[in-house]
Motif scaffolding. Structure first.
Motif, PDB file in Angstrom:
ATOM      1  N   GLU A   1     -44.716  50.140  23.468  1.00 47.75           N
ATOM      2  CA  GLU A   1     -44.834  50.547  22.071  1.00 47.75           C
ATOM      3  C   GLU A   1     -44.261  52.330  21.419  1.00 47.75           C
ATOM      4  N   ILE A   2     -43.446  51.974  20.234  1.00 47.79           N
ATOM      5  CA  ILE A   2     -43.318  53.250  20.085  1.00 47.79           C
ATOM      6  C   ILE A   2     -43.552  53.482  18.146  1.00 47.79           C
ATOM      7  N   ARG A   3     -44.358  54.335  18.382  1.00 49.68           N
ATOM      8  CA  ARG A   3     -45.229  54.323  17.187  1.00 49.68           C
ATOM      9  C   ARG A   3     -44.737  55.816  16.488  1.00 49.68           C
ATOM     10  N   ASP A   4     -44.299  56.559  15.210  1.00 46.69           N
ATOM     11  CA  ASP A   4     -43.660  57.690  14.750  1.00 46.69           C
ATOM     12  C   ASP A   4     -42.842  58.962  15.667  1.00 46.69           C
ATOM     13  N   ASN A   5     -42.123  58.717  16.379  1.00 48.78           N
ATOM     14  CA  ASN A   5     -41.631  58.545  17.589  1.00 48.78           C
ATOM     15  C   ASN A   5     -41.589  58.842  18.686  1.00 48.78           C
ATOM     16  N   ILE A   6     -42.974  58.670  18.660  1.00 52.30           N
ATOM     17  CA  ILE A   6     -43.313  58.728  20.096  1.00 52.30           C
ATOM     18  C   ILE A   6     -43.385  57.033  21.010  1.00 52.30           C
ATOM     19  N   GLY A   7     -43.290  57.159  22.050  1.00 50.56           N
ATOM     20  CA  GLY A   7     -43.025  56.065  23.191  1.00 50.56           C
ATOM     21  C   GLY A   7     -44.941  56.204  23.710  1.00 50.56           C
ATOM     22  N   PHE A   8     -45.154  54.848  23.870  1.00 46.39           N
ATOM     23  CA  PHE A   8     -46.799  54.904  24.153  1.00 46.39           C
ATOM     24  C   PHE A   8     -46.379  53.758  25.698  1.00 46.39           C
ATOM     25  N   LEU A   9     -46.582  54.392  26.755  1.00 44.50           N
ATOM     26  CA  LEU A   9     -46.106  53.420  28.023  1.00 44.50           C
ATOM     27  C   LEU A   9     -47.505  53.573  29.094  1.00 44.50           C
ATOM     28  N   THR A  10     -47.815  52.614  28.808  1.00 44.85           N
ATOM     29  CA  THR A  10     -49.407  52.014  29.540  1.00 44.85           C
ATOM     30  C   THR A  10     -48.689  51.024  30.273  1.00 44.85           C
ATOM     31  N   ILE A  11     -50.079  51.471  31.354  1.00 43.10           N
ATOM     32  CA  ILE A  11     -50.268  50.320  32.654  1.00 43.10           C
ATOM     33  C   ILE A  11     -51.122  50.086  32.085  1.00 43.10           C
ATOM     34  N   ASN A  12     -50.852  48.176  32.309  1.00 46.69           N
ATOM     35  CA  ASN A  12     -51.958  46.853  31.913  1.00 46.69           C
ATOM     36  C   ASN A  12     -52.595  46.700  33.426  1.00 46.69           C
TER      37      ASN A  12
ATOM     38  N   THR B   1     -34.151  54.083  30.253  1.00 46.85           N
ATOM     39  CA  THR B   1     -33.074  53.972  29.076  1.00 46.85           C
ATOM     40  C   THR B   1     -33.611  54.766  28.133  1.00 46.85           C
ATOM     41  N   VAL B   2     -35.041  55.222  28.189  1.00 49.44           N
ATOM     42  CA  VAL B   2     -35.553  55.832  27.184  1.00 49.44           C
ATOM     43  C   VAL B   2     -34.376  57.399  26.498  1.00 49.44           C
ATOM     44  N   ASP B   3     -34.307  58.387  27.421  1.00 46.10           N
ATOM     45  CA  ASP B   3     -32.869  58.831  26.555  1.00 46.10           C
ATOM     46  C   ASP B   3     -32.420  58.372  25.258  1.00 46.10           C
ATOM     47  N   GLN B   4     -31.745  57.335  25.609  1.00 46.83           N
ATOM     48  CA  GLN B   4     -30.974  57.230  24.998  1.00 46.83           C
ATOM     49  C   GLN B   4     -31.367  56.424  23.172  1.00 46.83           C
ATOM     50  N   ASP B   5     -32.476  56.470  23.833  1.00 42.72           N
ATOM     51  CA  ASP B   5     -33.737  55.695  22.079  1.00 42.72           C
ATOM     52  C   ASP B   5     -33.559  57.112  21.460  1.00 42.72           C
ATOM     53  N   GLU B   6     -32.655  56.743  20.033  1.00 42.31           N
ATOM     54  CA  GLU B   6     -33.195  57.964  19.094  1.00 42.31           C
ATOM     55  C   GLU B   6     -34.206  58.069  18.514  1.00 42.31           C
ATOM     56  N   ASN B   7     -34.988  56.855  18.551  1.00 39.84           N
ATOM     57  CA  ASN B   7     -36.558  57.136  18.221  1.00 39.84           C
ATOM     58  C   ASN B   7     -37.593  57.596  18.364  1.00 39.84           C
ATOM     59  N   VAL B   8     -37.240  57.753  20.060  1.00 34.66           N
ATOM     60  CA  VAL B   8     -38.309  57.932  21.098  1.00 34.66           C
ATOM     61  C   VAL B   8     -37.996  60.103  21.300  1.00 34.66           C
ATOM     62  N   ARG B   9     -39.082  61.121  21.376  1.00 34.06           N
ATOM     63  CA  ARG B   9     -38.727  62.340  21.470  1.00 34.06           C
ATOM     64  C   ARG B   9     -39.742  62.625  22.007  1.00 34.06           C
ATOM     65  N   VAL B  10     -40.519  61.961  22.591  1.00 32.62           N
ATOM     66  CA  VAL B  10     -42.085  62.481  23.798  1.00 32.62           C
ATOM     67  C   VAL B  10     -42.494  61.218  23.752  1.00 32.62           C
ATOM     68  N   ILE B  11     -42.375  61.083  24.947  1.00 32.06           N
ATOM     69  CA  ILE B  11     -43.523  59.730  26.049  1.00 32.06           C
ATOM     70  C   ILE B  11     -45.060  59.947  26.121  1.00 32.06           C
ATOM     71  N   ILE B  12     -45.589  59.066  26.051  1.00 32.71           N
ATOM     72  CA  ILE B  12     -47.490  59.552  26.385  1.00 32.71           C
ATOM     73  C   ILE B  12     -47.305  58.520  27.607  1.00 32.71           C
ATOM     74  N   LEU B  13     -47.730  58.808  29.350  1.00 34.53           N
ATOM     75  CA  LEU B  13     -47.870  57.513  30.349  1.00 34.53           C
ATOM     76  C   LEU B  13     -49.274  57.593  30.404  1.00 34.53           C
ATOM     77  N   SER B  14     -49.794  56.299  30.367  1.00 34.43           N
ATOM     78  CA  SER B  14     -51.134  55.846  29.572  1.00 34.43           C
ATOM     79  C   SER B  14     -51.655  54.573  30.829  1.00 34.43           C
ATOM     80  N   ALA B  15     -52.968  54.482  31.478  1.00 35.54           N
ATOM     81  CA  ALA B  15     -53.357  53.174  31.637  1.00 35.54           C
ATOM     82  C   ALA B  15     -54.294  53.218  30.903  1.00 35.54           C
ATOM     83  N   VAL B  16     -54.084  50.975  30.934  1.00 33.07           N
ATOM     84  CA  VAL B  16     -55.744  50.668  29.900  1.00 33.07           C
ATOM     85  C   VAL B  16     -56.909  50.672  30.830  1.00 33.07           C
ATOM     86  N   GLY B  17     -58.523  51.349  30.005  1.00 35.00           N
ATOM     87  CA  GLY B  17     -59.725  51.319  30.615  1.00 35.00           C
ATOM     88  C   GLY B  17     -59.776  52.888  31.027  1.00 35.00           C
ATOM     89  N   ASP B  18     -60.834  53.014  31.418  1.00 41.03           N
ATOM     90  CA  ASP B  18     -61.079  54.200  31.623  1.00 41.03           C
ATOM     91  C   ASP B  18     -61.644  54.358  33.464  1.00 41.03           C
TER      92      ASP B  18
END
Length: 260
Positions: A11-22, A44-61
């Motif tokens: 999902e994209i929030r405030d020009n940040i792409g949140f990419l999560t392994i689930n 594809t992310v470089d073509q998305d003008e709504n995204v300036r930076v991406i965070i890669l994370s995963a569900v859980g601790d």
């Protein structure tokens, strides 16, 4: 956007792409499905003008990613197939080609392919319970993707990771500079978001140029090293041990290495 029961959320929030392994039920291991969906974002992310930076994370601790899904590989081996043959970009080269900054928010275990994802990110935040390992020598696989670590870690640390295949703590990885930040358990995503917001609010052309210039300075040696290492590891991936390792893992027994 991937959602619902998908192994990857985006999902994209405030020009940040949140990419999560689930896949928390499988220690966020990398299935063929996860691999291909991650690859789609990198393409594809470089073509998305709504995204300036991406965070890669995963569900859980407990796990950022335990790497390749060895149970899936055991099933593929029974069909005479290999995981790396089933995915478009087995060593995540597309991730390293993304022009926009990528921050890895790492909670828990980061093993093998999970470590590769962390390595391919531009900035890394790890919680204090995170740990890093290249487990391929434990399961008869190969780690040509780890060659860029030579420019991130001292040679003896890269040797320890690949030859011993034992985990190294977040504190130690922070002390030698692999991690940019270290946080309490569960705090990696919050800290990564703060970093992403700073990057997002900086001049976008300056950010892109800074990343590109730094990457290109190291790119030539890294690409040559990776290609050479892939060649060296060809006999590992096609060996009997490459079948035995995942099978032994799936069957919860000690592997019977043949060295061929």
């Amino acid at each position: 956007m991937f959602s619902g029961e998908s192994g990857v959320l985006y999902e994209i929030r405030d020009n940040i792409g949140f990419l999560t392994i689930n896949r928390p039920h499988r220690m966020n291991s990398l299935s063929v499905e996860v691999y291909e969906k991650l690859n789609h974002i990198w393409e594809t992310v470089d073509q998305d003008e709504n995204v300036r930076v991406i965070i890669l994370s995963a569900v859980g601790d407990k796990a950022f990613s335990a790497g390749m899904d060895l149970k899936e590989q055991a099933e593929l081996s029974a069909q005479g197939k290999d995981f790396l043959q089933m995915v478009k970009d087995p060593f995540m080269l597309k991730m390293t080609e993304v022009k926009k900054p990528i921050i890895a928010a790492i909670n828990g275990v980061s093993t093998a392919g999970g470590f590769m994802l962390a390595q391919c990110a531009d900035l890394r935040v790890g919680s204090i319970n995170s740990e890093f390992s290249i487990r391929e020598a434990k399961v008869g696989r190969g780690s040509p993707w780890a060659m860029p670590l030579l420019w991130m870690l001292p040679l003896n640390m890269s040797m320890e990771l690949t030859l011993m295949a034992e985990p190294i703590s977040a504190q130690r990885m922070y002390d030698i500079g692999f991690l940019n930040r270290i946080t309490p358990i569960g705090g990696a995503l919050e800290e990564a978001t703060k970093m992403a917001e700073i990057i997002r609010d900086n001049a976008p052309l300056s950010v892109l140029a800074a990343k590109q210039s730094l990457k290109e300075a190291a790119e030539l040696v890294n690409i040559i090293s990776l290609k050479n290492s892939v060649r060296i590891h060809e006999k590992v991936y096609s060996s009997e041990d490459a079948i035995e390792g995942p099978s032994a893992f799936a069957e919860k027994r000690k592997p019977n290495w043949q060295g061929r």
